[in-house]
Motif scaffolding. Structure first.
Motif, PDB file in Angstrom:
ATOM      1  N   GLN A  36     -59.886 144.324 113.176  1.00  0.00           N
ATOM      2  CA  GLN A  36     -59.309 144.916 114.386  1.00  0.00           C
ATOM      3  C   GLN A  36     -57.806 145.127 114.233  1.00  0.00           C
ATOM      4  N   ILE A  37     -57.118 144.123 113.686  1.00  0.00           N
ATOM      5  CA  ILE A  37     -55.670 144.230 113.505  1.00  0.00           C
ATOM      6  C   ILE A  37     -55.340 145.366 112.542  1.00  0.00           C
ATOM      7  N   LEU A  38     -56.076 145.455 111.435  1.00  0.00           N
ATOM      8  CA  LEU A  38     -55.795 146.480 110.427  1.00  0.00           C
ATOM      9  C   LEU A  38     -56.199 147.870 110.905  1.00  0.00           C
ATOM     10  N   MET A  39     -57.163 147.959 111.827  1.00  0.00           N
ATOM     11  CA  MET A  39     -57.498 149.262 112.399  1.00  0.00           C
ATOM     12  C   MET A  39     -56.390 149.752 113.315  1.00  0.00           C
ATOM     13  N   ALA A  40     -55.660 148.825 113.935  1.00  0.00           N
ATOM     14  CA  ALA A  40     -54.639 149.199 114.905  1.00  0.00           C
ATOM     15  C   ALA A  40     -53.297 149.498 114.254  1.00  0.00           C
ATOM     16  N   ARG A  41     -53.105 149.084 113.007  1.00  0.00           N
ATOM     17  CA  ARG A  41     -51.814 149.284 112.343  1.00  0.00           C
ATOM     18  C   ARG A  41     -52.014 149.846 110.951  1.00  0.00           C
ATOM     19  N   PRO A  42     -51.060 150.637 110.460  1.00  0.00           N
ATOM     20  CA  PRO A  42     -51.208 151.226 109.133  1.00  0.00           C
ATOM     21  C   PRO A  42     -51.071 150.204 108.008  1.00  0.00           C
ATOM     22  N   LYS A  43     -50.243 149.165 108.216  1.00  0.00           N
ATOM     23  CA  LYS A  43     -50.016 148.171 107.169  1.00  0.00           C
ATOM     24  C   LYS A  43     -49.523 146.883 107.816  1.00  0.00           C
ATOM     25  N   VAL A  44     -50.020 145.740 107.334  1.00  0.00           N
ATOM     26  CA  VAL A  44     -49.625 144.449 107.892  1.00  0.00           C
ATOM     27  C   VAL A  44     -49.374 143.474 106.749  1.00  0.00           C
ATOM     28  N   ASN A  96     -41.865 146.321 101.265  1.00  0.00           N
ATOM     29  CA  ASN A  96     -42.542 147.110 102.285  1.00  0.00           C
ATOM     30  C   ASN A  96     -44.064 147.097 102.113  1.00  0.00           C
ATOM     31  N   GLY A  97     -44.550 146.100 101.378  1.00  0.00           N
ATOM     32  CA  GLY A  97     -45.973 146.032 101.102  1.00  0.00           C
ATOM     33  C   GLY A  97     -46.768 145.391 102.225  1.00  0.00           C
ATOM     34  N   GLY A  98     -48.027 145.131 101.930  1.00  0.00           N
ATOM     35  CA  GLY A  98     -48.914 144.527 102.916  1.00  0.00           C
ATOM     36  C   GLY A  98     -50.341 144.976 102.714  1.00  0.00           C
ATOM     37  N   TYR A  99     -51.209 144.623 103.645  1.00  0.00           N
ATOM     38  CA  TYR A  99     -52.618 145.003 103.601  1.00  0.00           C
ATOM     39  C   TYR A  99     -52.864 146.198 104.524  1.00  0.00           C
ATOM     40  N   SER A 100     -53.740 147.065 104.099  1.00  0.00           N
ATOM     41  CA  SER A 100     -54.174 148.176 104.953  1.00  0.00           C
ATOM     42  C   SER A 100     -55.664 148.360 104.758  1.00  0.00           C
ATOM     43  N   LEU A 101     -56.312 148.888 105.789  1.00  0.00           N
ATOM     44  CA  LEU A 101     -57.766 149.044 105.778  1.00  0.00           C
ATOM     45  C   LEU A 101     -58.136 150.419 105.259  1.00  0.00           C
ATOM     46  N   ASP A 102     -59.004 150.456 104.262  1.00  0.00           N
ATOM     47  CA  ASP A 102     -59.554 151.720 103.778  1.00  0.00           C
ATOM     48  C   ASP A 102     -60.667 152.128 104.731  1.00  0.00           C
TER      49      ASP A 102
END
Length: 314
Positions: free
Chosen positions: A12-20, A57-63
């Motif tokens: 849910q968090i990764l769907m709402a943001r481009p990168k975390v 500026n890295g992080g996780y994002s959802l494919d």
């Protein structure tokens, strides 16, 4: 929360943001950063892939492609599997329990996928800057209300008048359109379906009252009538390398036409929605993109560039 709950919350968090960032995910889920990597591995085992970018500026994002319906069985395939299983069981009755359970899981997954398609709509595939204001937090609360069929009291600022009002709404669906997330909900004050741009919501308070979700509600059918698309634009561009290669690898519209030109350039034609996103996309390619049509889009981008030059000279 348990591992499953945290994995779902992470999606849910990764769907709402481009990168975390991993540390931010860990803080929101109340776990250590090493557990975020464990959750990522668990999700990837289920076919939900998390992209990782190193650096400041890295992080996780959802494919998002990994959770699209293409991975699921369609109704015809389920029916054919059912026939095949029943045929097999007539000859091998000892396997009845295992195969019947497997079939029920397939059918349940199909029902879940159909439900998701009816309430989540990606009108375009642009990244969303959900870091502005409290958009991400508000989305999570609204999603929680949708998931538990709870009413919500929101404080909302109208775009046209800037008037701030309180509304009691029933969240029915979520739409990603033109770089923004919208909540489509029944509004008790208006006694009608309304669309709320989440970035304009000042506050979200869950109400301890359930609402009824109409069984026939389908955002895919409602979307054309919600006022998002004012007028689709037939866009024609000349795009030079290196962006020409990137554009050829993507699908921006079901009617797009790509014509190869000398020096690896392309002529791109497609019907596109979302005026702001279209302009941002073209401007992002800089001198490597030329607008051929429509004329008004070419003039608007030219005006935008002239204004940028004026700002740089101040």
């Amino acid at each position: 929360m348990g591992k499953l709950s945290n994995c779902l919350s992470m999606i849910q968090i990764l769907m709402a943001r481009p990168k975390v960032k991993i540390d931010d995910l860990a803080a929101e889920l109340g776990v250590k950063p090493r557990m975020i990597r464990v959750y990522r591995d668990e999700l990837e085992k289920a076919g939900i892939y998390i992209e990782s970018v190193r650096g400041v500026n890295g992080g996780y994002s959802l494919d998002r492609r990994s959770i699209l319906p293409i991975r699921n069985f369609n109704s015809t395939e389920v029916q054919e599997l059912q026939i095949a299983i029943k045929s097999y069981l007539s000859k091998q009755p000892d396997h009845d329990s295992t195969l019947d359970n497997a079939l029920e899981k397939i059918k349940a997954a199909q029902r879940d996928q159909a439900l998701s398609s009816k309430h989540f709509y990606f009108a375009n595939d642009y990244l969303i800057n959900a870091e502005l204001g409290n958009e991400s937090e508000h989305y999570k609360r609204l999603y929680h209300a949708f998931n538990h069929r709870k009413k919500v009291m929101i404080t909302y600022e109208a775009a046209s008048t800037n008037a701030v009002t309180k509304r009691t709404i029933h969240p029915y669906a979520f739409v990603v359109y033109d770089e923004n997330i919208y909540c489509v909900a029944y509004c008790e004050q208006k006694d009608a379906l309304r669309t709320f741009k989440i970035i304009r919501i000042h506050d979200v308070v869950l109400v301890d009252q359930n609402f009824y979700m109409p069984e026939d509600f389908d955002i895919r059918k409602q979307f054309p009538h919600l006022g998002f698309i004012h007028e689709p634009q037939e866009v024609e561009l000349i795009i030079d390398t290196p962006f020409s290669n990137q554009v050829k690898e993507s699908i921006y519209s079901t009617d797009q036409i790509i014509e190869e030109l000398p020096d690896n350039a392309i002529r791109f034609k497609a019907t596109l929605n979302g005026e702001q996103s279209i302009k941002k996309w073209i401007l992002g390619m800089g001198t490597k993109a030329r607008v051929i049509a429509p004329k008004h889009l070419k003039e608007e981008i030219q005006l935008e560039v002239e204004q940028m030059l004026q700002n740089l000279q101040k």
